[in-house]
Write a protein that holds these residues in place. Structure first.
Motif, mmCIF file in Angstrom:
data_model
loop_
_atom_site.group_PDB
_atom_site.id
_atom_site.type_symbol
_atom_site.label_atom_id
_atom_site.label_comp_id
_atom_site.label_asym_id
_atom_site.label_seq_id
_atom_site.Cartn_x
_atom_site.Cartn_y
_atom_site.Cartn_z
ATOM 1 N N GLU A 189 -5.489 -12.878 0.659
ATOM 2 C CA GLU A 189 -6.540 -11.908 0.345
ATOM 3 C C GLU A 189 -7.004 -11.251 1.642
ATOM 4 O O GLU A 189 -7.522 -11.920 2.531
ATOM 5 N N MET A 190 -6.795 -9.968 1.751
ATOM 6 C CA MET A 190 -7.133 -9.214 2.962
ATOM 7 C C MET A 190 -8.349 -8.331 2.679
ATOM 8 O O MET A 190 -8.291 -7.423 1.844
ATOM 9 N N ILE A 191 -9.448 -8.610 3.377
ATOM 10 C CA ILE A 191 -10.687 -7.848 3.177
ATOM 11 C C ILE A 191 -11.139 -7.269 4.509
ATOM 12 O O ILE A 191 -11.335 -8.006 5.476
ATOM 13 N N GLN A 192 -11.283 -5.961 4.559
ATOM 14 C CA GLN A 192 -11.831 -5.312 5.744
ATOM 15 C C GLN A 192 -13.290 -4.956 5.464
ATOM 16 O O GLN A 192 -13.592 -4.264 4.491
ATOM 17 N N ILE A 193 -14.183 -5.433 6.313
ATOM 18 C CA ILE A 193 -15.612 -5.184 6.143
ATOM 19 C C ILE A 193 -15.969 -3.897 6.872
ATOM 20 O O ILE A 193 -15.815 -3.797 8.098
ATOM 21 N N ASP A 194 -16.407 -2.930 6.123
ATOM 22 C CA ASP A 194 -16.715 -1.622 6.692
ATOM 23 C C ASP A 194 -17.895 -1.729 7.657
ATOM 24 O O ASP A 194 -18.950 -2.274 7.319
ATOM 25 N N GLY A 195 -17.699 -1.215 8.874
ATOM 26 C CA GLY A 195 -18.764 -1.199 9.868
ATOM 27 C C GLY A 195 -18.829 -2.415 10.755
ATOM 28 O O GLY A 195 -19.640 -2.465 11.687
ATOM 29 N N ALA A 196 -17.975 -3.431 10.508
ATOM 30 C CA ALA A 196 -18.030 -4.668 11.295
ATOM 31 C C ALA A 196 -17.182 -4.552 12.557
ATOM 32 O O ALA A 196 -16.071 -4.021 12.540
ATOM 33 N N SER A 197 -17.712 -5.056 13.646
ATOM 34 C CA SER A 197 -16.975 -5.137 14.911
ATOM 35 C C SER A 197 -16.461 -6.558 15.091
ATOM 36 O O SER A 197 -16.660 -7.428 14.228
ATOM 37 N N HIS A 198 -15.825 -6.824 16.221
ATOM 38 C CA HIS A 198 -15.335 -8.172 16.511
ATOM 39 C C HIS A 198 -16.502 -9.151 16.633
ATOM 40 O O HIS A 198 -16.469 -10.247 16.070
ATOM 41 N N ALA A 199 -17.539 -8.734 17.347
ATOM 42 C CA ALA A 199 -18.693 -9.609 17.572
ATOM 43 C C ALA A 199 -19.591 -9.732 16.360
ATOM 44 O O ALA A 199 -20.508 -10.559 16.352
ATOM 45 N N SER A 200 -19.344 -8.932 15.319
ATOM 46 C CA SER A 200 -20.138 -9.050 14.097
ATOM 47 C C SER A 200 -19.899 -10.384 13.397
ATOM 48 O O SER A 200 -20.716 -10.805 12.576
ATOM 49 N N PHE A 201 -18.787 -11.054 13.725
ATOM 50 C CA PHE A 201 -18.468 -12.322 13.085
ATOM 51 C C PHE A 201 -19.175 -13.506 13.734
ATOM 52 O O PHE A 201 -18.950 -14.658 13.348
ATOM 53 N N GLY A 202 -20.011 -13.260 14.717
ATOM 54 C CA GLY A 202 -20.834 -14.292 15.330
ATOM 55 C C GLY A 202 -22.120 -13.652 15.810
ATOM 56 O O GLY A 202 -22.261 -12.428 15.797
ATOM 57 N N ASP A 203 -23.069 -14.467 16.211
ATOM 58 C CA ASP A 203 -24.336 -13.949 16.723
ATOM 59 C C ASP A 203 -24.440 -14.304 18.200
ATOM 60 O O ASP A 203 -25.145 -15.236 18.597
#
Length: 240
Positions: A189-203
């Motif tokens: 399952e391939m999902i691209q999150i619109d507007g997300a950057s690499h660092a969006s996956f962490g804080d």
């Protein structure tokens, strides 16, 4: 003299690697992390196996081992993963040796031992941590990638795979994700999150070379919780 020279070179080289691995580690942002620690719906334990997030009622029969990206503080992933713990998933965020997943030779059982009563485990990771997660996937029931891709060929496996990527990712770019698509099973399952950057996956704040996100942290957390939660529900149903 030659032998002693080689010893000195090796010692200096090893010392240089250790020093480099500790410089420039991207710290967890304090405000999101404070929210995790204050969340009454989950428990947070700084355990031997890693940072363990679990539902406060103790009702969990499914687990996720998550491997951080290179030189990212593992605590930086607690905010984006806490929603899964709220929904009944025990999450173990690993602490890679030297802050780099490739230097960590431990097997999956070194982390799943955080809760031996859980039988179904997914492995996942962000960036370089996702590449390492692919190497551990043979011992897991499923694989989740955050802004990452496999260098291990899993295409002929029947492993359930979820790949989350960002449209604005400047490091694991959409092109790189697509180029490595053939390493995953056809039904991944391939999902691209619109507007997300690499660092969006962490804080952990902005990252050099990354794109500019157009999605808020709250929206990102909700999107990831929804996508991963739904995927894990399907994996759990399949495991029964």
């Amino acid at each position: 003299m030659i032998l002693w020279g080689l010893v000195i070179v090796l010692v200096l080289g090893a010392g240089g690697i250790v020093a480099w691995s500790q410089i420039g580690v991207m710290a967890a942002e304090p405000e999101p992390l404070a929210g995790v620690r204050a969340n009454p719906a989950i428990t947070v334990e700084d355990a031997e196996q890693g940072i363990v997030l679990a539902p406060a009622d103790g009702d969990s029969d499914f687990g996720l081992v998550f491997v951080p990206g290179a030189k990212v503080d593992p605590w930086a992933y607690a905010p984006i993963l806490q929603g899964l713990a709220e929904e009944g998933v025990t999450v173990v965020i690993t602490r890679p040796w030297l802050n780099l997943a490739f230097f960590d030779p431990r097997g999956l059982d070194a982390f799943t031992s955080a809760d031996p009563e859980i039988d179904t485990w997914t492995v996942g990771g962000h960036s370089l941590g996702g590449v390492r997660a692919c190497q551990l996937a043979a011992d897991a029931d499923a694989l989740v990638l955050f802004g990452s891709y496999c260098a291990t060929d899993l295409s002929t496996s029947d492993l359930p795979v979820l790949s989350l990527s960002g449209s604005e990712d400047g490091l694991s770019t959409p092109e790189k994700i697509q180029d490595a698509r053939d390493q995953l099973p056809d039904d991944a399952e391939m999902i691209q999150i619109d507007g997300a950057s690499h660092a969006s996956f962490g804080d952990y704040g902005p990252q050099d070379g990354d794109g500019t996100p157009t999605i808020s942290a709250d929206e990102m957390h909700a999107d990831v919780t929804r996508a991963v939660g739904g995927f894990l529900d399907a994996v759990e149903d399949r495991a029964r």
